[in-house]
Design an enzyme around this catalytic site. Structure first.
Site, PDB file in Angstrom:
ATOM      1  N   LYS A  22       0.834  -1.204   0.000  1.00 36.30           N
ATOM      2  CA  LYS A  22       0.000   0.000   0.000  1.00 36.30           C
ATOM      3  C   LYS A  22       0.870   1.256   0.000  1.00 36.30           C
ATOM      4  O   LYS A  22       0.652   2.171  -0.790  1.00 36.30           O
ATOM      5  CB  LYS A  22      -0.886  -0.002   1.254  1.00 36.30           C
ATOM      6  CG  LYS A  22      -1.584   1.323   1.513  1.00 36.30           C
ATOM      7  CD  LYS A  22      -2.425   1.296   2.759  1.00 36.30           C
ATOM      8  CE  LYS A  22      -1.714   1.715   4.020  1.00 36.30           C
ATOM      9  NZ  LYS A  22      -1.511   3.142   4.207  1.00 36.30           N
ATOM     10  N   ASN A  23       1.877   1.291   0.869  1.00 41.51           N
ATOM     11  CA  ASN A  23       2.656   2.517   1.034  1.00 41.51           C
ATOM     12  C   ASN A  23       3.604   2.790  -0.134  1.00 41.51           C
ATOM     13  O   ASN A  23       4.188   3.868  -0.212  1.00 41.51           O
ATOM     14  CB  ASN A  23       3.438   2.489   2.349  1.00 41.51           C
ATOM     15  CG  ASN A  23       2.523   2.722   3.542  1.00 41.51           C
ATOM     16  OD1 ASN A  23       1.336   2.981   3.374  1.00 41.51           O
ATOM     17  ND2 ASN A  23       3.078   2.616   4.734  1.00 41.51           N
ATOM     18  N   CYS A 115      -5.049   8.081   9.706  1.00 39.53           N
ATOM     19  CA  CYS A 115      -5.039   7.426  11.012  1.00 39.53           C
ATOM     20  C   CYS A 115      -4.871   8.461  12.133  1.00 39.53           C
ATOM     21  O   CYS A 115      -4.103   9.404  12.011  1.00 39.53           O
ATOM     22  CB  CYS A 115      -3.863   6.460  11.095  1.00 39.53           C
ATOM     23  SG  CYS A 115      -4.179   4.871  10.343  1.00 39.53           S
ATOM     24  N   ARG A 120       0.898  14.562  13.253  1.00 41.65           N
ATOM     25  CA  ARG A 120       1.363  14.337  11.887  1.00 41.65           C
ATOM     26  C   ARG A 120       1.318  15.571  10.990  1.00 41.65           C
ATOM     27  O   ARG A 120       0.579  15.616   9.995  1.00 41.65           O
ATOM     28  CB  ARG A 120       0.566  13.196  11.240  1.00 41.65           C
ATOM     29  CG  ARG A 120       0.755  11.889  11.970  1.00 41.65           C
ATOM     30  CD  ARG A 120       0.040  10.760  11.310  1.00 41.65           C
ATOM     31  NE  ARG A 120       0.846  10.108  10.298  1.00 41.65           N
ATOM     32  CZ  ARG A 120       0.487   8.988   9.683  1.00 41.65           C
ATOM     33  NH1 ARG A 120      -0.667   8.438   9.959  1.00 41.65           N
ATOM     34  NH2 ARG A 120       1.251   8.431   8.790  1.00 41.65           N
ATOM     35  N   PRO A 121       2.089  16.583  11.306  1.00 45.00           N
ATOM     36  CA  PRO A 121       2.093  17.783  10.461  1.00 45.00           C
ATOM     37  C   PRO A 121       2.793  17.551   9.114  1.00 45.00           C
ATOM     38  O   PRO A 121       3.385  16.485   8.904  1.00 45.00           O
ATOM     39  CB  PRO A 121       2.891  18.787  11.297  1.00 45.00           C
ATOM     40  CG  PRO A 121       3.753  17.967  12.183  1.00 45.00           C
ATOM     41  CD  PRO A 121       3.050  16.665  12.411  1.00 45.00           C
ATOM     42  N   VAL A 122       2.708  18.545   8.205  1.00 41.42           N
ATOM     43  CA  VAL A 122       3.399  18.436   6.918  1.00 41.42           C
ATOM     44  C   VAL A 122       4.377  19.600   6.734  1.00 41.42           C
ATOM     45  O   VAL A 122       4.728  19.962   5.622  1.00 41.42           O
ATOM     46  CB  VAL A 122       2.407  18.371   5.722  1.00 41.42           C
ATOM     47  CG1 VAL A 122       1.694  17.047   5.673  1.00 41.42           C
ATOM     48  CG2 VAL A 122       1.433  19.535   5.742  1.00 41.42           C
ATOM     49  N   LEU A 124       7.530  19.827   7.180  1.00 41.57           N
ATOM     50  CA  LEU A 124       8.799  19.513   6.511  1.00 41.57           C
ATOM     51  C   LEU A 124       8.618  19.475   4.994  1.00 41.57           C
ATOM     52  O   LEU A 124       9.500  19.876   4.241  1.00 41.57           O
ATOM     53  CB  LEU A 124       9.360  18.177   7.018  1.00 41.57           C
ATOM     54  CG  LEU A 124       9.658  18.110   8.530  1.00 41.57           C
ATOM     55  CD1 LEU A 124      10.127  16.715   8.935  1.00 41.57           C
ATOM     56  CD2 LEU A 124      10.717  19.138   8.915  1.00 41.57           C
ATOM     57  N   ASP A 303       5.158   0.634  11.997  1.00 40.75           N
ATOM     58  CA  ASP A 303       3.969  -0.064  11.483  1.00 40.75           C
ATOM     59  C   ASP A 303       3.900  -1.532  11.922  1.00 40.75           C
ATOM     60  O   ASP A 303       2.908  -2.209  11.653  1.00 40.75           O
ATOM     61  CB  ASP A 303       3.922   0.022   9.950  1.00 40.75           C
ATOM     62  CG  ASP A 303       3.510   1.413   9.461  1.00 40.75           C
ATOM     63  OD1 ASP A 303       3.158   2.259  10.303  1.00 40.75           O
ATOM     64  OD2 ASP A 303       3.549   1.651   8.243  1.00 40.75           O
ATOM     65  N   ARG A 395      -8.480  -0.376   4.776  1.00 41.01           N
ATOM     66  CA  ARG A 395      -7.599   0.618   4.162  1.00 41.01           C
ATOM     67  C   ARG A 395      -6.257  -0.004   3.815  1.00 41.01           C
ATOM     68  O   ARG A 395      -5.558   0.520   2.940  1.00 41.01           O
ATOM     69  CB  ARG A 395      -7.339   1.782   5.132  1.00 41.01           C
ATOM     70  CG  ARG A 395      -8.518   2.685   5.349  1.00 41.01           C
ATOM     71  CD  ARG A 395      -8.135   3.882   6.186  1.00 41.01           C
ATOM     72  NE  ARG A 395      -6.852   4.408   5.740  1.00 41.01           N
ATOM     73  CZ  ARG A 395      -5.911   4.890   6.536  1.00 41.01           C
ATOM     74  NH1 ARG A 395      -6.100   4.948   7.829  1.00 41.01           N
ATOM     75  NH2 ARG A 395      -4.781   5.345   6.059  1.00 41.01           N
TER      76      ARG A 395
HETATM   77  C1  UD1 Z   1       4.605   6.888   6.306  1.00 36.20           C
HETATM   78  C2  UD1 Z   1       3.708   5.669   6.156  1.00 36.20           C
HETATM   79  C3  UD1 Z   1       3.251   5.177   7.530  1.00 36.20           C
HETATM   80  C4  UD1 Z   1       4.466   4.947   8.440  1.00 36.20           C
HETATM   81  C5  UD1 Z   1       5.356   6.175   8.491  1.00 36.20           C
HETATM   82  C6  UD1 Z   1       6.650   5.964   9.264  1.00 36.20           C
HETATM   83  C7  UD1 Z   1       2.634   5.985   4.019  1.00 36.20           C
HETATM   84  C8  UD1 Z   1       1.386   6.286   3.266  1.00 36.20           C
HETATM   85  N1  UD1 Z   1       2.562   6.014   5.352  1.00 36.20           N
HETATM   86  O1  UD1 Z   1       3.814   7.920   6.899  1.00 36.20           O
HETATM   87  O2  UD1 Z   1       2.530   3.950   7.352  1.00 36.20           O
HETATM   88  O3  UD1 Z   1       4.005   4.658   9.744  1.00 36.20           O
HETATM   89  O4  UD1 Z   1       5.728   6.568   7.137  1.00 36.20           O
HETATM   90  O5  UD1 Z   1       7.363   4.896   8.729  1.00 36.20           O
HETATM   91  O6  UD1 Z   1       3.652   5.694   3.430  1.00 36.20           O
HETATM   92  N2  UD1 Z   1       6.566  14.738  10.549  1.00 36.20           N
HETATM   93  C9  UD1 Z   1       6.602  16.087  10.853  1.00 36.20           C
HETATM   94  N3  UD1 Z   1       6.511  16.979   9.831  1.00 36.20           N
HETATM   95  C10 UD1 Z   1       6.388  16.588   8.521  1.00 36.20           C
HETATM   96  C11 UD1 Z   1       6.350  15.202   8.238  1.00 36.20           C
HETATM   97  C12 UD1 Z   1       6.447  14.299   9.284  1.00 36.20           C
HETATM   98  O7  UD1 Z   1       6.703  16.481  12.015  1.00 36.20           O
HETATM   99  O8  UD1 Z   1       6.309  17.446   7.635  1.00 36.20           O
HETATM  100  C13 UD1 Z   1       6.640  13.762  11.666  1.00 36.20           C
HETATM  101  C14 UD1 Z   1       5.332  12.983  11.795  1.00 36.20           C
HETATM  102  O9  UD1 Z   1       4.381  13.671  12.580  1.00 36.20           O
HETATM  103  C15 UD1 Z   1       5.795  11.716  12.451  1.00 36.20           C
HETATM  104  C16 UD1 Z   1       7.180  11.494  11.838  1.00 36.20           C
HETATM  105  O10 UD1 Z   1       7.591  12.774  11.362  1.00 36.20           O
HETATM  106  O11 UD1 Z   1       5.923  11.883  13.837  1.00 36.20           O
HETATM  107  C17 UD1 Z   1       7.205  10.481  10.723  1.00 36.20           C
HETATM  108  O12 UD1 Z   1       6.392  10.894   9.659  1.00 36.20           O
HETATM  109  P1  UD1 Z   1       6.629  10.441   8.145  1.00 36.20           P
HETATM  110  O13 UD1 Z   1       7.910   9.682   8.035  1.00 36.20           O
HETATM  111  O14 UD1 Z   1       6.463  11.637   7.289  1.00 36.20           O
HETATM  112  O15 UD1 Z   1       5.430   9.428   7.941  1.00 36.20           O
HETATM  113  P2  UD1 Z   1       4.295   9.445   6.849  1.00 36.20           P
HETATM  114  O16 UD1 Z   1       4.879   9.731   5.503  1.00 36.20           O
HETATM  115  O17 UD1 Z   1       3.164  10.257   7.326  1.00 36.20           O
END
Ligand code: UD1
Length: 416
Positions: A22-23, A115, A120-122, A124, A303, A395
């Site tokens: 999926k990922n 989830c 989980r901010p964006v 970065l 995960d 999902r």
């Molecule tokens: C992806 C996976 C998810 C997995 C995770 C970690 C997908 C669709 N999902 O999620 O299943 O659990 O990787 O291996 O591929 N963070 C920030 N700012 C940002 C981005 C991330 O603070 O801009 C933080 C997040 O809140 C979290 C950590 O960084 O605490 C890891 O996030 P990230 O590696 O980005 O995970 P996802 O891409 O959301």
């Protein structure tokens, strides 16, 4: 709403084939916005998140078909708005930001949902695009990004974010000039996306390491590509075998990518062996508790945290799990306690003391991997376990109850 019923304590026996990841499939599908020719993808899992992504692709202007785990996508006149109704159900929708900015110079994407495992901010992702020349407004729940033409840049992530690395990879593939991502995520799914983009004509190197280099090209072309198998689904079946004191053979198992999980399973007393095209797993005597810390790849994956915790619930002695990736990823704990587990939480660490057996009970699924842990718990628990809110499972796990029934589990779905 559907619920899953499991009558536990039944040994499993036979083969399970792992589906596409999926990922890996989600970012690859969203990258289909970029190429000019048709894309043919194989081994795409039939999951709710995949259907949501296909809907999003359609809204954004791609024509798609999905049959027999194969997706065909042809990009048409690409639109730039990803609406809230779709994005709220799936955080990965934010991955259309990079391709849209690179292709159209504009993107309006609702702030993501998905989830409930923390904030989980964006930030970065956005900071990286700002370095590439984009500007952002946050307006009525939407991220509105604009740029003239994205420019290659040196990006250093404070944390090796999976989604952030993928978003930048897609954008940088057709940006002006070269991009270097430092402290990039090394997850196999990031590598799969980079390999897909290269098959479309991108010039990416270093994927799978923490420094990725991307030489921007003017355009991408169509290609045929097969998505990698799902390491988390495979890992979940390894745990299911150990939980039920059974032997299973896992086909299409991405064994190399499961190193950290297999290492901990072996430490717990599980026998795992790769034999040509399959991985054979069985419990080897009494299980014992271990200490686990979740980390970015190649560390132990967050995960798989809930599933390993479940296995520790029936191990001899105590073990600990420290969750370092997400701040709120212990929602399965209270449900496992309902099945008789002995788990204490202190901040981001769970202390698990093994009990002799788990006992079936009604429980509630709270997120995707928590749901998987309740299924493996139910398979081992004495009596009947009812798992409510299993839409989370749909999902991320293709035909879970069918695959488990085929190896002897008593598991079925009922309407609530
Ligand atoms: C992806 C996976 C998810 C997995 C995770 C970690 C997908 C669709 N999902 O999620 O299943 O659990 O990787 O291996 O591929 N963070 C920030 N700012 C940002 C981005 C991330 O603070 O801009 C933080 C997040 O809140 C979290 C950590 O960084 O605490 C890891 O996030 P990230 O590696 O980005 O995970 P996802 O891409 O959301």
């Amino acid at each position: 709403m559907d619920k899953l019923i499991i009558e536990g304590g039944v040994p499993l026996h036979g083969e399970i084939r792992v589906s596409g990841a999926k990922n890996a499939a989600l970012p690859i599908l969203l990258a289909c916005i970029l190429p000019e020719g048709p894309i043919n993808l194989s081994r795409v899992p039939r999951l709710r998140d995949i259907h949501t992504t296909l809907k999003l692709l359609n809204i954004l202007g791609c024509e798609t078909t999905f049959e027999d785990n194969k997706v065909k996508s042809v990009a048409g006149d690409i639109q730039t708005e990803a609406p809230y109704d779709l994005v709220k159900t799936m955080r990965a929708s934010v991955l259309c930001l990079g391709p849209l900015l690179a292709l159209k110079g504009e993107a309006k994407v609702a702030l993501p949902g998905g989830c409930a495992i923390g904030a989980r901010p964006v930030d970065l992702h956005l900071r990286a695009f700002e370095k590439m020349g984009a500007t952002f407004d946050l307006d009525s729940g939407y991220i509105h990004g604009k740029c003239k033409k994205l420019k290659g840049a040196e990006i250093h992530f404070d944390f090796p974010t999976v989604g952030g690395t993928e978003n930048v990879l897609m954008a940088a593939a057709i940006a002006d000039g070269d991009t270097v991502i430092e402290n990039a995520a090394r997850e196999p799914e990031v590598e799969d996306l980079a390999n897909f983009l290269n098959a479309c004509g991108a010039k990416i190197s270093g994927q799978g390491t923490s420094i990725i280099k991307i030489e921007g090209v003017t355009s991408l072309k169509g290609c045929n590509y097969t998505v990698m198998p799902d390491r988390i689904e495979a890992g979940t079946y390894l745990v299911a075998a150990a939980m039920t004191d059974s032997e299973l053979e896992i086909l299409d198992c991405p064994f190399q990518e499961l190193d950290a999980v297999v290492y901990k399973l072996r430490e717990m007393g599980v026998w795992v062996h790769e034999d040509n095209d399959r991985v054979i797993v069985r419990r080897h005597g009494q299980l014992k508790g271990v200490d686990i810390t979740t980390q970015p790849f190649p560390g132990f994956p967050t995960d798989m945290q809930a599933q390993l915790m479940t296995l520790m619930c029936i191990a001899n002695g105590a073990g600990t799990i420290e969750e370092k990736i997400f701040e709120n990823r212990f929602m399965h704990v209270q449900e496992l306690v309902r099945l008789g587990a002995n788990i204490k939480l202190k901040g981001r660490t769970a202390m698990i003391r093994g009990v002799e057996k788990l006992t079936g009970a009604p429980v509630m699924a709270s997120d995707l991997r928590a749901s998987a842990s309740l299924v493996v718990a139910g398979l081992a628990a004495e009596g009947r376990t009812e798992i409510q809110r299993i839409y989370h499972l749909d999902r991320g796990y293709e035909q879970l109850e069918k695959k488990l029934s085929a190896v002897g589990a008593r598991i079925w779905r009922e309407k609530e």
